[in-house]
Scaffold this motif. Sequence first.
Motif, PDB file in Angstrom:
ATOM      1  N   ILE A 117       0.810  -1.141  -0.173  1.00 61.38           N
ATOM      2  CA  ILE A 117      -0.215  -0.204   0.259  1.00 61.38           C
ATOM      3  C   ILE A 117       0.773   1.375   0.257  1.00 61.38           C
ATOM      4  N   PHE A 118       0.635   2.195  -0.810  1.00 60.53           N
ATOM      5  CA  PHE A 118       1.298   3.205  -1.211  1.00 60.53           C
ATOM      6  C   PHE A 118       0.166   4.614  -0.902  1.00 60.53           C
ATOM      7  N   GLY A 119      -0.218   5.775  -0.578  1.00 58.76           N
ATOM      8  CA  GLY A 119      -0.945   6.857  -0.778  1.00 58.76           C
ATOM      9  C   GLY A 119       0.007   8.242  -0.608  1.00 58.76           C
ATOM     10  N   TRP A 120      -0.707   8.896  -0.964  1.00 64.29           N
ATOM     11  CA  TRP A 120      -0.477  10.625  -1.128  1.00 64.29           C
ATOM     12  C   TRP A 120      -1.390  10.882  -1.266  1.00 64.29           C
ATOM     13  N   ALA A 121      -1.235  12.574  -0.903  1.00 64.22           N
ATOM     14  CA  ALA A 121      -1.956  13.555  -0.759  1.00 64.22           C
ATOM     15  C   ALA A 121      -1.805  14.765  -0.224  1.00 64.22           C
ATOM     16  N   PRO A 122      -2.096  16.136  -0.814  1.00 64.34           N
ATOM     17  CA  PRO A 122      -1.838  17.336  -0.467  1.00 64.34           C
ATOM     18  C   PRO A 122      -2.566  17.700   1.095  1.00 64.34           C
ATOM     19  N   ILE A 123      -2.677  18.092   1.832  1.00 64.22           N
ATOM     20  CA  ILE A 123      -3.307  18.571   3.300  1.00 64.22           C
ATOM     21  C   ILE A 123      -3.215  19.662   3.993  1.00 64.22           C
ATOM     22  N   SER A 145      10.491  13.961  13.324  1.00 60.68           N
ATOM     23  CA  SER A 145      11.652  13.405  12.799  1.00 60.68           C
ATOM     24  C   SER A 145      12.084  14.754  12.379  1.00 60.68           C
ATOM     25  N   ALA A 146      13.278  15.379  11.210  1.00 58.76           N
ATOM     26  CA  ALA A 146      13.906  16.108  10.682  1.00 58.76           C
ATOM     27  C   ALA A 146      13.292  16.019   8.824  1.00 58.76           C
ATOM     28  N   GLU A 147      12.289  14.605   8.543  1.00 60.41           N
ATOM     29  CA  GLU A 147      11.775  14.594   7.677  1.00 60.41           C
ATOM     30  C   GLU A 147      10.254  14.853   7.827  1.00 60.41           C
ATOM     31  N   GLY A 148       9.980  15.171   9.097  1.00 58.00           N
ATOM     32  CA  GLY A 148       8.010  15.314   9.869  1.00 58.00           C
ATOM     33  C   GLY A 148       7.551  14.745  10.631  1.00 58.00           C
ATOM     34  N   TYR A 170       1.550   6.635   8.456  1.00 56.17           N
ATOM     35  CA  TYR A 170       1.513   8.510   7.732  1.00 56.17           C
ATOM     36  C   TYR A 170       2.543   9.479   8.291  1.00 56.17           C
ATOM     37  N   LEU A 171       3.344   9.822   7.268  1.00 55.90           N
ATOM     38  CA  LEU A 171       4.691  10.784   7.509  1.00 55.90           C
ATOM     39  C   LEU A 171       3.130  11.956   6.306  1.00 55.90           C
ATOM     40  N   PHE A 172       3.395  12.987   7.916  1.00 58.46           N
ATOM     41  CA  PHE A 172       3.112  13.930   7.454  1.00 58.46           C
ATOM     42  C   PHE A 172       4.048  15.339   7.398  1.00 58.46           C
ATOM     43  N   ALA A 173       4.431  15.618   6.973  1.00 57.29           N
ATOM     44  CA  ALA A 173       5.118  17.199   6.444  1.00 57.29           C
ATOM     45  C   ALA A 173       4.202  18.487   5.446  1.00 57.29           C
ATOM     46  N   ALA A 174       5.595  19.555   5.944  1.00 55.74           N
ATOM     47  CA  ALA A 174       3.915  20.668   4.894  1.00 55.74           C
ATOM     48  C   ALA A 174       3.836  20.883   4.369  1.00 55.74           C
ATOM     49  N   GLY A 185       8.499   1.440   3.828  1.00 57.69           N
ATOM     50  CA  GLY A 185       8.074   1.408   2.841  1.00 57.69           C
ATOM     51  C   GLY A 185       7.998   2.826   1.995  1.00 57.69           C
ATOM     52  N   LEU A 186       7.462   3.939   2.875  1.00 53.66           N
ATOM     53  CA  LEU A 186       7.392   5.427   2.203  1.00 53.66           C
ATOM     54  C   LEU A 186       8.814   5.747   1.823  1.00 53.66           C
TER      55      LEU A 186
END
Length: 194
Positions: A117-123, A145-148, A170-174, A185-186
């Motif tokens: 499973i892979f996903g991406w979305a603007p938020i 972390s430094a990545e988000g 999930y990885l949340f970033a700007a 997997g991210l």
Amino acid sequence: MFPSRHRLGAALVIALTAFLATACASQAPPAVQPDETIAGTPTAPPPESTATPTADAGAEEDPTCETLIGEDIVADFESIGWSAQAEKFYLGDLELEHGVQCVWADFEGPAGDHLQIFGWAPISEEDAAPAQAALVGEGWVREESAEGVYITEPKETTIAVDDEGYGMTYLFAAGWVKLADTKQGLLLIEWPKS
């Protein structure tokens, strides 16, 4: 002990990640070759440069299952008979427009749960904060972390894990959020394209 179907999926992500890391690290830059010209032989003028796409150009498009991850990963999945099914990207009840969640598996083969499973979305920041709080309220684990901000499912409900013991994450970033069935997997998600 995890069912073999989950070990295979996790092993595939780990193997692909190791392959990509090894391939990237082992490739030496091409040697610069001097131009060889023979006196009296005209040479072609250099091609005119074209505009380099910017991150904004990729942001105008919505990701697809085939563009979300690298071309080599897509080719590897297809070589073993896998295809992708695209779904809307949800965080709880919140549907994130212009996002996609992809399930890669052998949908033509016998029923099973060998999948990735892979996903991406603007938020927006206004949507990200309550979504993170809701996940943490359900027992998910938050790590900065430094990545988000990583939000990982609790170990008690994890079916498949990566080498570090992380399941769905999930990885949340700007301005965006990524999702994969394991934290490692991210690393396979290559969106937005730069």
